[in-house]
Design a protein around this motif. Sequence first.
Motif, PDB file in Angstrom:
ATOM      1  N   SER A   1      21.746   6.979  -0.792  1.00  0.00           N
ATOM      2  CA  SER A   1      22.120   6.243   0.420  1.00  0.00           C
ATOM      3  C   SER A   1      23.329   5.371   0.146  1.00  0.00           C
ATOM      4  O   SER A   1      23.510   4.869  -0.973  1.00  0.00           O
ATOM      5  CB  SER A   1      20.974   5.322   0.879  1.00  0.00           C
ATOM      6  OG  SER A   1      19.893   6.086   1.342  1.00  0.00           O
ATOM      7  N   ALA A   2      24.124   5.196   1.188  1.00  0.00           N
ATOM      8  CA  ALA A   2      25.223   4.235   1.119  1.00  0.00           C
ATOM      9  C   ALA A   2      24.628   2.869   1.453  1.00  0.00           C
ATOM     10  O   ALA A   2      24.216   2.630   2.580  1.00  0.00           O
ATOM     11  CB  ALA A   2      26.297   4.614   2.133  1.00  0.00           C
ATOM     12  N   LEU A   3      24.514   2.006   0.438  1.00  0.00           N
ATOM     13  CA  LEU A   3      23.961   0.663   0.659  1.00  0.00           C
ATOM     14  C   LEU A   3      25.094  -0.295   0.965  1.00  0.00           C
ATOM     15  O   LEU A   3      26.081  -0.352   0.230  1.00  0.00           O
ATOM     16  CB  LEU A   3      23.226   0.172  -0.591  1.00  0.00           C
ATOM     17  CG  LEU A   3      22.078   1.013  -1.130  1.00  0.00           C
ATOM     18  CD1 LEU A   3      21.426   0.300  -2.308  1.00  0.00           C
ATOM     19  CD2 LEU A   3      21.042   1.278  -0.049  1.00  0.00           C
TER      20      LEU A   3
ATOM     21  N   VAL B   1       0.861  -1.194   0.000  1.00  0.00           N
ATOM     22  CA  VAL B   1       0.000   0.000   0.000  1.00  0.00           C
ATOM     23  C   VAL B   1       0.894   1.240   0.000  1.00  0.00           C
ATOM     24  O   VAL B   1       1.645   1.467   0.953  1.00  0.00           O
ATOM     25  CB  VAL B   1      -0.919   0.011   1.243  1.00  0.00           C
ATOM     26  CG1 VAL B   1      -1.832   1.224   1.212  1.00  0.00           C
ATOM     27  CG2 VAL B   1      -1.733  -1.270   1.309  1.00  0.00           C
ATOM     28  N   GLU B   2       0.864   1.998  -1.077  1.00  0.00           N
ATOM     29  CA  GLU B   2       1.769   3.150  -1.196  1.00  0.00           C
ATOM     30  C   GLU B   2       1.097   4.211  -2.066  1.00  0.00           C
ATOM     31  O   GLU B   2       0.855   3.988  -3.250  1.00  0.00           O
ATOM     32  CB  GLU B   2       3.105   2.700  -1.799  1.00  0.00           C
ATOM     33  CG  GLU B   2       4.043   3.820  -2.197  1.00  0.00           C
ATOM     34  CD  GLU B   2       4.448   4.754  -1.063  1.00  0.00           C
ATOM     35  OE1 GLU B   2       5.100   4.306  -0.117  1.00  0.00           O
ATOM     36  OE2 GLU B   2       4.077   5.953  -1.118  1.00  0.00           O
ATOM     37  N   PRO B   3       0.808   5.389  -1.481  1.00  0.00           N
ATOM     38  CA  PRO B   3       0.123   6.419  -2.274  1.00  0.00           C
ATOM     39  C   PRO B   3       1.029   7.080  -3.306  1.00  0.00           C
ATOM     40  O   PRO B   3       0.556   7.635  -4.281  1.00  0.00           O
ATOM     41  CB  PRO B   3      -0.333   7.440  -1.223  1.00  0.00           C
ATOM     42  CG  PRO B   3       0.550   7.216  -0.037  1.00  0.00           C
ATOM     43  CD  PRO B   3       0.988   5.782  -0.074  1.00  0.00           C
TER      44      PRO B   3
ATOM     45  N   GLY C   1      11.969  -1.112   9.457  1.00  0.00           N
ATOM     46  CA  GLY C   1      12.594   0.096   8.909  1.00  0.00           C
ATOM     47  C   GLY C   1      12.408   1.300   9.815  1.00  0.00           C
ATOM     48  O   GLY C   1      12.325   1.180  11.040  1.00  0.00           O
ATOM     49  N   ASP C   2      12.320   2.491   9.183  1.00  0.00           N
ATOM     50  CA  ASP C   2      12.230   3.723   9.968  1.00  0.00           C
ATOM     51  C   ASP C   2      10.981   3.777  10.836  1.00  0.00           C
ATOM     52  O   ASP C   2      10.940   4.531  11.811  1.00  0.00           O
ATOM     53  CB  ASP C   2      12.263   4.953   9.032  1.00  0.00           C
ATOM     54  CG  ASP C   2      13.688   5.405   8.731  1.00  0.00           C
ATOM     55  OD1 ASP C   2      14.607   4.568   8.859  1.00  0.00           O
ATOM     56  OD2 ASP C   2      13.881   6.588   8.369  1.00  0.00           O
ATOM     57  N   ALA C   3       9.956   3.016  10.507  1.00  0.00           N
ATOM     58  CA  ALA C   3       8.761   2.977  11.362  1.00  0.00           C
ATOM     59  C   ALA C   3       9.120   2.405  12.733  1.00  0.00           C
ATOM     60  O   ALA C   3       8.494   2.741  13.742  1.00  0.00           O
ATOM     61  CB  ALA C   3       7.668   2.129  10.709  1.00  0.00           C
TER      62      ALA C   3
HETATM   63  C1  LIG Z   1      20.072  13.095   5.334  1.00  0.00           C
HETATM   64  C2  LIG Z   1      19.930  11.614   5.452  1.00  0.00           C
HETATM   65  C3  LIG Z   1      20.888  10.775   4.886  1.00  0.00           C
HETATM   66  C4  LIG Z   1      20.766   9.381   4.995  1.00  0.00           C
HETATM   67  N1  LIG Z   1      21.735   8.578   4.448  1.00  0.00           N
HETATM   68  C5  LIG Z   1      21.654   7.244   4.604  1.00  0.00           C
HETATM   69  C6  LIG Z   1      22.672   6.369   4.079  1.00  0.00           C
HETATM   70  O1  LIG Z   1      23.659   6.802   3.476  1.00  0.00           O
HETATM   71  N2  LIG Z   1      22.530   5.010   4.279  1.00  0.00           N
HETATM   72  C7  LIG Z   1      21.472   4.502   4.967  1.00  0.00           C
HETATM   73  O2  LIG Z   1      21.413   3.275   5.158  1.00  0.00           O
HETATM   74  N3  LIG Z   1      20.480   5.293   5.432  1.00  0.00           N
HETATM   75  C8  LIG Z   1      20.546   6.641   5.277  1.00  0.00           C
HETATM   76  N4  LIG Z   1      19.552   7.444   5.756  1.00  0.00           N
HETATM   77  C9  LIG Z   1      18.370   6.826   6.363  1.00  0.00           C
HETATM   78  C10 LIG Z   1      17.418   6.328   5.274  1.00  0.00           C
HETATM   79  O3  LIG Z   1      17.090   7.386   4.379  1.00  0.00           O
HETATM   80  C11 LIG Z   1      16.136   5.779   5.920  1.00  0.00           C
HETATM   81  O4  LIG Z   1      16.490   4.855   6.925  1.00  0.00           O
HETATM   82  C12 LIG Z   1      15.267   5.065   4.881  1.00  0.00           C
HETATM   83  O5  LIG Z   1      14.875   5.945   3.849  1.00  0.00           O
HETATM   84  C13 LIG Z   1      14.021   4.481   5.548  1.00  0.00           C
HETATM   85  O6  LIG Z   1      13.296   3.747   4.592  1.00  0.00           O
HETATM   86  P1  LIG Z   1      11.807   3.279   4.917  1.00  0.00           P
HETATM   87  O7  LIG Z   1      11.364   2.569   3.684  1.00  0.00           O
HETATM   88  O8  LIG Z   1      11.762   2.587   6.234  1.00  0.00           O
HETATM   89  O9  LIG Z   1      10.988   4.625   5.113  1.00  0.00           O
HETATM   90  P2  LIG Z   1      10.641   5.781   4.067  1.00  0.00           P
HETATM   91  O10 LIG Z   1      11.726   5.932   3.045  1.00  0.00           O
HETATM   92  O11 LIG Z   1      10.291   6.979   4.878  1.00  0.00           O
HETATM   93  O12 LIG Z   1       9.366   5.228   3.287  1.00  0.00           O
HETATM   94  C14 LIG Z   1       8.092   5.230   3.889  1.00  0.00           C
HETATM   95  C15 LIG Z   1       7.049   5.119   2.802  1.00  0.00           C
HETATM   96  O13 LIG Z   1       5.758   5.034   3.438  1.00  0.00           O
HETATM   97  C16 LIG Z   1       4.829   5.782   2.693  1.00  0.00           C
HETATM   98  N5  LIG Z   1       3.722   6.161   3.567  1.00  0.00           N
HETATM   99  C17 LIG Z   1       3.686   7.157   4.481  1.00  0.00           C
HETATM  100  N6  LIG Z   1       2.484   7.206   5.062  1.00  0.00           N
HETATM  101  C18 LIG Z   1       1.741   6.210   4.520  1.00  0.00           C
HETATM  102  C19 LIG Z   1       0.403   5.751   4.720  1.00  0.00           C
HETATM  103  N7  LIG Z   1      -0.431   6.360   5.575  1.00  0.00           N
HETATM  104  N8  LIG Z   1      -0.013   4.690   4.007  1.00  0.00           N
HETATM  105  C20 LIG Z   1       0.809   4.070   3.135  1.00  0.00           C
HETATM  106  N9  LIG Z   1       2.069   4.473   2.894  1.00  0.00           N
HETATM  107  C21 LIG Z   1       2.530   5.528   3.587  1.00  0.00           C
HETATM  108  C22 LIG Z   1       5.637   6.970   2.151  1.00  0.00           C
HETATM  109  O14 LIG Z   1       5.021   7.522   0.991  1.00  0.00           O
HETATM  110  C23 LIG Z   1       6.988   6.324   1.864  1.00  0.00           C
HETATM  111  O15 LIG Z   1       7.095   5.886   0.531  1.00  0.00           O
HETATM  112  C24 LIG Z   1      19.662   8.828   5.672  1.00  0.00           C
HETATM  113  C25 LIG Z   1      18.669   9.676   6.233  1.00  0.00           C
HETATM  114  C26 LIG Z   1      18.815  11.052   6.141  1.00  0.00           C
HETATM  115  C27 LIG Z   1      17.753  11.949   6.754  1.00  0.00           C
END
Ligand SMILES: Cc1cc2nc3c(=O)[nH]c(=O)nc-3n(C[C@H](O)[C@H](O)[C@H](O)COP(=O)(O)OP(=O)(O)OC[C@H]3O[C@@H](n4cnc5c(N)ncnc54)[C@H](O)[C@@H]3O)c2cc1C
Length: 400
Positions: free
Chosen positions: A58-60, A39-41, A295-297
Motif C-alpha cells: 500500500s501507498a502509506l 480479536v483476530e483469527p 476502516g474498510d468495515a
Molecule cells: C488492489 C488494491 C490495492 C490497494 N492499494 C492501496 C494503497 O496503495 N493505499 C491505500 O491506502 N489503500 C489501498 N488499498 C485499500 C487497502 O488495502 C484497504 O483499505 C485496507 O487493507 C483495509 O484495512 P482494514 O484493516 O480496514 O481491513 P482488512 O485489511 O480487510 O483487515 C480486516 C481483518 O479482519 C479480520 N477478520 C475478518 N473477519 C473477522 C471476524 N469474524 N472476527 C475477527 N476478525 C475478522 C481479517 O482476518 C483481517 O485481518 C488497496 C486495495 C486493493 C484491493
Amino acid sequence: MSARRDFDVLIAGGGMVGAALAALLASGAATRALRVALVEPQAALPPQPSEPLELRVSALSRAGERLLLAVGAWPLLAPRQPCPYERMIVWDEASPAAGAETLVFDAAEAGEPNLGHIAENRAVAAALIERALALGVTLLRSPVVGLELNPDAAHVALGGRTVTAGLAVAADGAESPLRALAGVAGEGRPYPQEAIVTHLATELPHGHAARQRFLATGPLGLLPLADGRVSIVWSTSPAEAGRLVALDAAAFGAAVTAASDGVLGALTVTAPRARFPLKRFNASTYVATRLVLVGDAAHTVHPLAGQGVNQGFLDVLALAAELGRAVAAGEDPGDARPLGRYARARRADNALMGAALDGIFRAFTDERAVVRTGRRLALRLVNRAQPLKRLLIDRALGVP
Ligand SMILES: Cc1cc2nc3c(=O)[nH]c(=O)nc-3n(C[C@H](O)[C@H](O)[C@H](O)COP(=O)(O)OP(=O)(O)OC[C@H]3O[C@@H](n4cnc5c(N)ncnc54)[C@H](O)[C@@H]3O)c2cc1C
C-alpha cells in the motif's frame, strides 16, 4: 470503564486499521488505562528476511507514517525497506507522459521529503500487532461469530466463549461480519472492474515516482519499490483481467509495458499475479449501541489513488482522540456521545473521498469526445492552479 465487563474496548479485526487502533489506544496518555482486546483469527506475522516481497503493498501517506511512528511500529518496518515516493505522475492515455496535460505532484512543492511510502500490508499489520502486544493489548486468536449489543455492554461470541466489552469496534474489513451481525446496512456498488496486482522489474529507473496512467479500460498504477522494481495495480474489466492473468510471463510483461506507454522501458514480471474485485461501499451509520465501525468495515473506495487504508488510519486517529477525550472527562468511552462525535468527524470526509474517486473513475473511463476534451482541459488547469494543486498534495500527504 467497568470491572463488570471483560474489556473496555474490543477490536474485531487485526488488519492494518484494527491493529493501529489497538496500538494507539494502548499508547495514548488518556486511553492507556483502558483494557483493550484485539480479536483476530489470522494475526499477521512479520515477514522473514528470506521471504520475497508480499504481493499486497500500500501507498502509506505521511499521516500514516506519523501514526506508525507514534506507536513505535515504524522502525520495525526497516528490514522490509518501505520505499519513499517523492512525486506522483498522473496522465491520460490520450496524451504523452511528458506533456502539458500530465499532472506532477512533487513533495518538494510542499516542503516535504516525500509524499509517503510503499510498504507491505502484512509487515505493517505485523509491526502494529507487535507494538500493541508490547503495550499491553490482549490478542484473542479467534473469529467473532456472534454479537449482542445491550445498553450496558457488547456481548461478543468468539469460537467457544462470549466476552463482554464497553465498546466493540468493527475493523474486520470490507465484508465485516460484525457489521452484518449488528444489522448495519449501507450503500454498495461493485465497480465493473478487477485489479491485477504483481511486481515487475523495469528497464529504466523508477526515480521514486508513483505513476498512474488512465486508460479507457481503467487506471494502471505503478508504485516504486525499494529494490528498484515496481508494484502494479491494474484495474480493468473482469474479462480482460482474466485474459491478462492467463498470459504467459513474457506476454504479460509486454502488455504492461504497452499499457504504461513504455515510460519505464521494458517491464519483466517477477512475481505471481493476483486479481481483486473492486467495490465502493459506505455504511449507513458508523455507530450503533456500543459499536463503532472503522476502516474498510465502514467504507471502501476504488484503489486508484491509494487512499483506502489511509482513510482508515484517519478514522483511527479521530476515534482514539474522541475516546481519549471521553476518558479524560470521566465519560464512558462506549457512550453514544464520543462515538457520535467520531462519526460526525469521519463520515462526511470518507463519503467525499469515495465520491471524488468515483467521479475520477467515471471521467477517465468515459470515451465521449466532450468528456475527453473536458478532462484534458481539467488536467491542464490543475497543473497551473497552485492552490488547487497544493490542496491535492495535502490530500496525498493525508491531511484531512
Ligand atoms: C488492489 C488494491 C490495492 C490497494 N492499494 C492501496 C494503497 O496503495 N493505499 C491505500 O491506502 N489503500 C489501498 N488499498 C485499500 C487497502 O488495502 C484497504 O483499505 C485496507 O487493507 C483495509 O484495512 P482494514 O484493516 O480496514 O481491513 P482488512 O485489511 O480487510 O483487515 C480486516 C481483518 O479482519 C479480520 N477478520 C475478518 N473477519 C473477522 C471476524 N469474524 N472476527 C475477527 N476478525 C475478522 C481479517 O482476518 C483481517 O485481518 C488497496 C486495495 C486493493 C484491493
